[in-house]
Design a protein around this motif. Structure first.
Motif, PDB file in Angstrom:
ATOM      1  N   GLN A  10       4.487  10.753  -1.607  1.00 31.48           N
ATOM      2  CA  GLN A  10       3.090  10.141  -1.279  1.00 31.48           C
ATOM      3  C   GLN A  10       2.436  11.044  -0.317  1.00 31.48           C
ATOM      4  OE1 GLN A  10       4.589   6.647   1.350  1.00 31.48           O
ATOM      5  NE2 GLN A  10       2.383   6.049   1.685  1.00 31.48           N
TER       6      GLN A  10
ATOM      7  N   PHE B 220      -2.841   4.837  -2.665  1.00 25.70           N
ATOM      8  CA  PHE B 220      -1.550   4.860  -1.846  1.00 25.70           C
ATOM      9  C   PHE B 220      -2.139   5.089  -0.529  1.00 25.70           C
ATOM     10  CE2 PHE B 220       0.032   6.533  -5.801  1.00 25.70           C
ATOM     11  CZ  PHE B 220       0.643   5.618  -6.369  1.00 25.70           C
TER      12      PHE B 220
ATOM     13  N   SER C 212       0.745  -1.213  -0.164  1.00 30.08           N
ATOM     14  CA  SER C 212       0.096   0.064   0.125  1.00 30.08           C
ATOM     15  C   SER C 212       0.961   1.050  -0.064  1.00 30.08           C
ATOM     16  CB  SER C 212      -0.954  -0.076   1.254  1.00 30.08           C
ATOM     17  OG  SER C 212      -0.453   0.429   2.452  1.00 30.08           O
TER      18      SER C 212
ATOM     19  N   ILE D 117       6.510   8.611  -5.654  1.00 26.79           N
ATOM     20  CA  ILE D 117       5.762   8.022  -6.598  1.00 26.79           C
ATOM     21  C   ILE D 117       6.144   8.186  -7.972  1.00 26.79           C
ATOM     22  CG2 ILE D 117       3.229   7.982  -7.659  1.00 26.79           C
ATOM     23  CD1 ILE D 117       2.238   8.934  -4.838  1.00 26.79           C
TER      24      ILE D 117
ATOM     25  N   GLY E 173      -1.583   2.754  -7.536  1.00 25.39           N
ATOM     26  CA  GLY E 173      -2.208   2.764  -5.876  1.00 25.39           C
ATOM     27  C   GLY E 173      -3.415   2.247  -5.994  1.00 25.39           C
TER      28      GLY E 173
END
Length: 165
Positions: free
Chosen positions: A139, A156, A54, A148, A154
């Motif tokens: 993030q 995320f 995640s 990222i 994602g």
């Protein structure tokens, strides 16, 4: 809270929902740079990234890839159940100072020994962070330090409502 629906990953892309828990460390083949205050404060081809379910990858650079004076020890610490106790740095670049914007694991757990002597930064606190020729997106949320890039899918952790993921 239930697991969110992962975004589809095409060939050459990665879903953060395919990353492991506990996390793993892997080498980064691209050049990684960090710019603050208009100055490139770190530049390396020897970074590693930590992949965890995640989360976008966290990038760790060798401490000696930072220019002199870019990192000064900061107060406080935090604890990761996987990596151990983290120590923080204030980050200096040009005429800017960003408090507690970088961290390290001085004595990481055995599983994360590759992080010894390496530093991660919050991309959102810097002018720019790059992987290869790509500028990263930080993030979401100030708690997490993932970077990222375009092949990462994602959703995320860090977006509102994601604490239970």
């Amino acid at each position: 809270m239930s697991r969110p629906q992962p975004e589809p990953a095409r060939t050459g892309e990665e879903s953060v929902w395919d990353y492991p828990r506990p996390p793993r460390v892997e080498p980064v083949r691209e050049r990684v740079t960090i710019t603050l205050g208009g100055v490139v404060i770190a530049d390396t081809t020897d970074a590693v990234r930590v992949l965890e379910t995640s989360h976008p990858p966290q990038y760790y650079l060798p401490i000696d890839s930072f220019i002199d004076g870019a990192l000064t020890p900061a107060e406080g610490s935090s604890f990761c159940e996987f990596k151990g106790e983290a120590a923080y740095f204030d980050v200096h670049g040009g005429d800017q100072v960003v408090p507690r914007a970088a961290w390290t694991y001085p004595r990481p757990t055995r599983r994360f020994a590759e992080l010894s002597g390496r530093v991660a930064v919050y991309a959102g606190e810097m002018d720019a962070c790059t992987v290869g020729n790509e500028h990263v997106t930080p993030q979401p949320g100030r708690f997490y330090g993932g970077w990222i890039t375009s092949p990462i899918r994602g959703p995320f952790k860090g977006v509102p409502g994601s604490m239970g993921w």
